[in-house]
Design a protein around this motif. Structure first.
Motif, PDB file in Angstrom:
ATOM      1  N   PHE A  37       1.062  -1.186  -0.375  1.00  0.00           N
ATOM      2  CA  PHE A  37      -0.185  -0.007  -0.049  1.00  0.00           C
ATOM      3  C   PHE A  37       0.866   1.296  -0.266  1.00  0.00           C
ATOM      4  CE2 PHE A  37      -1.891   3.471   2.755  1.00  0.00           C
ATOM      5  CZ  PHE A  37      -3.069   3.260   1.872  1.00  0.00           C
ATOM      6  N   PHE A  38       0.608   1.945  -1.123  1.00  0.00           N
ATOM      7  CA  PHE A  38       1.669   3.587  -1.003  1.00  0.00           C
ATOM      8  C   PHE A  38       0.562   4.543  -1.084  1.00  0.00           C
ATOM      9  CE2 PHE A  38       4.066   6.726  -4.034  1.00  0.00           C
ATOM     10  CZ  PHE A  38       4.753   6.174  -3.542  1.00  0.00           C
ATOM     11  N   GLN A  39       0.794   5.357  -0.998  1.00  0.00           N
ATOM     12  CA  GLN A  39       0.141   6.540  -0.378  1.00  0.00           C
ATOM     13  C   GLN A  39       1.080   7.539   0.054  1.00  0.00           C
ATOM     14  OE1 GLN A  39      -0.290   8.611   2.765  1.00  0.00           O
ATOM     15  NE2 GLN A  39       1.039   7.839   4.502  1.00  0.00           N
ATOM     16  N   HIS A  67       3.696   1.864   2.741  1.00  0.00           N
ATOM     17  CA  HIS A  67       4.734   2.712   2.099  1.00  0.00           C
ATOM     18  C   HIS A  67       4.463   3.908   2.361  1.00  0.00           C
ATOM     19  CE1 HIS A  67       6.906  -0.830   2.056  1.00  0.00           C
ATOM     20  NE2 HIS A  67       4.990  -1.312   1.313  1.00  0.00           N
ATOM     21  N   HIS A  68       5.403   5.260   3.327  1.00  0.00           N
ATOM     22  CA  HIS A  68       5.449   6.696   2.529  1.00  0.00           C
ATOM     23  C   HIS A  68       6.760   6.683   2.854  1.00  0.00           C
ATOM     24  CE1 HIS A  68       5.407  10.664   3.298  1.00  0.00           C
ATOM     25  NE2 HIS A  68       4.214  10.748   2.711  1.00  0.00           N
ATOM     26  N   VAL A  69       7.230   8.004   1.246  1.00  0.00           N
ATOM     27  CA  VAL A  69       8.514   7.962   1.438  1.00  0.00           C
ATOM     28  C   VAL A  69       8.327   9.677   1.340  1.00  0.00           C
ATOM     29  CG1 VAL A  69       9.597   6.076   0.387  1.00  0.00           C
ATOM     30  CG2 VAL A  69       8.433   7.867  -0.833  1.00  0.00           C
ATOM     31  N   ALA A  75       8.785   8.952  -6.344  1.00  0.00           N
ATOM     32  CA  ALA A  75       9.230   7.099  -5.244  1.00  0.00           C
ATOM     33  C   ALA A  75       8.187   6.535  -6.610  1.00  0.00           C
ATOM     34  CB  ALA A  75       9.042   7.051  -4.622  1.00  0.00           C
ATOM     35  N   ILE A  76       7.118   6.548  -6.472  1.00  0.00           N
ATOM     36  CA  ILE A  76       6.344   6.623  -7.764  1.00  0.00           C
ATOM     37  C   ILE A  76       6.179   6.473  -8.982  1.00  0.00           C
ATOM     38  CG2 ILE A  76       4.276   8.707  -8.155  1.00  0.00           C
ATOM     39  CD1 ILE A  76       3.663   4.124  -6.889  1.00  0.00           C
ATOM     40  N   ARG A  77       6.838   7.397  -9.861  1.00  0.00           N
ATOM     41  CA  ARG A  77       7.529   7.405 -10.485  1.00  0.00           C
ATOM     42  C   ARG A  77       8.337   5.813 -11.085  1.00  0.00           C
ATOM     43  NH1 ARG A  77       5.595  12.883 -10.606  1.00  0.00           N
ATOM     44  NH2 ARG A  77       4.475  13.358 -12.501  1.00  0.00           N
ATOM     45  N   VAL A  81       8.397   2.356 -13.579  1.00  0.00           N
ATOM     46  CA  VAL A  81       9.656   2.770 -13.996  1.00  0.00           C
ATOM     47  C   VAL A  81      10.368   0.717 -13.744  1.00  0.00           C
ATOM     48  CG1 VAL A  81      11.721   3.387 -15.424  1.00  0.00           C
ATOM     49  CG2 VAL A  81       9.894   4.759 -14.930  1.00  0.00           C
ATOM     50  N   LYS A  82      10.345   1.263 -12.842  1.00  0.00           N
ATOM     51  CA  LYS A  82      10.463  -0.193 -12.500  1.00  0.00           C
ATOM     52  C   LYS A  82       9.960  -1.975 -13.437  1.00  0.00           C
ATOM     53  CE  LYS A  82      14.738   1.602  -9.376  1.00  0.00           C
ATOM     54  NZ  LYS A  82      14.928   1.523  -8.315  1.00  0.00           N
TER      55      LYS A  82
END
Length: 120
Positions: A37-39, A67-69, A75-77, A81-82
């Motif tokens: 879960f990316f927020q 996940h929060h950065v 980070a999401i881009r 890409v990966k």
């Protein structure tokens, strides 16, 4: 009202992802499903932690990793890409959402039959 909507939205998102994850051949039947879960909001980490705790209590076979950065747009881009796509993403209504939507990152579940959010 906003918390209730957030809780409902997270629950629906996680349920949708669970439905897809349950069919994954890489998951054993006795193994818990882990969702990524990316927020984007640092001020929401604690709120999402509470929502996740409640969700996991209701769905013991599912674990959610939040996940929060510091720079989530970058980070999401980089993850996309990966080809490291999170299972669940929350986004601000900024340009990032439009860019990702235009790139076809999201799946539109509205035409799916038998889903809990679809009215009959």
């Amino acid at each position: 009202m906003i918390r209730a909507r957030g809780r409902a939205a997270l629950s629906v998102c996680l349920t949708v992802v669970l439905l897809g994850a349950c069919g994954s051949p890489s998951q054993g039947r006795d193994e818990p499903v882990t969702l990524d879960f990316f927020q984007f909001k640092p001020e929401a980490v604690e709120t999402f932690d509470k929502l996740i705790t409640g969700f996991e209590a209701e769905h013991p076979g599912i674990r959610v990793r939040q996940h929060h950065v510091p720079d989530p747009d970058t980070a999401i881009r980089a993850r996309l890409v990966k080809d490291d796509v999170p299972d669940v993403i929350t986004l601000n209504g900024a340009s990032t959402f439009g860019e990702l939507a235009s790139a076809g990152v999201f799946h539109d579940f509205s035409s799916e039959s038998g889903r809990p959010w679809r009215s009959t």
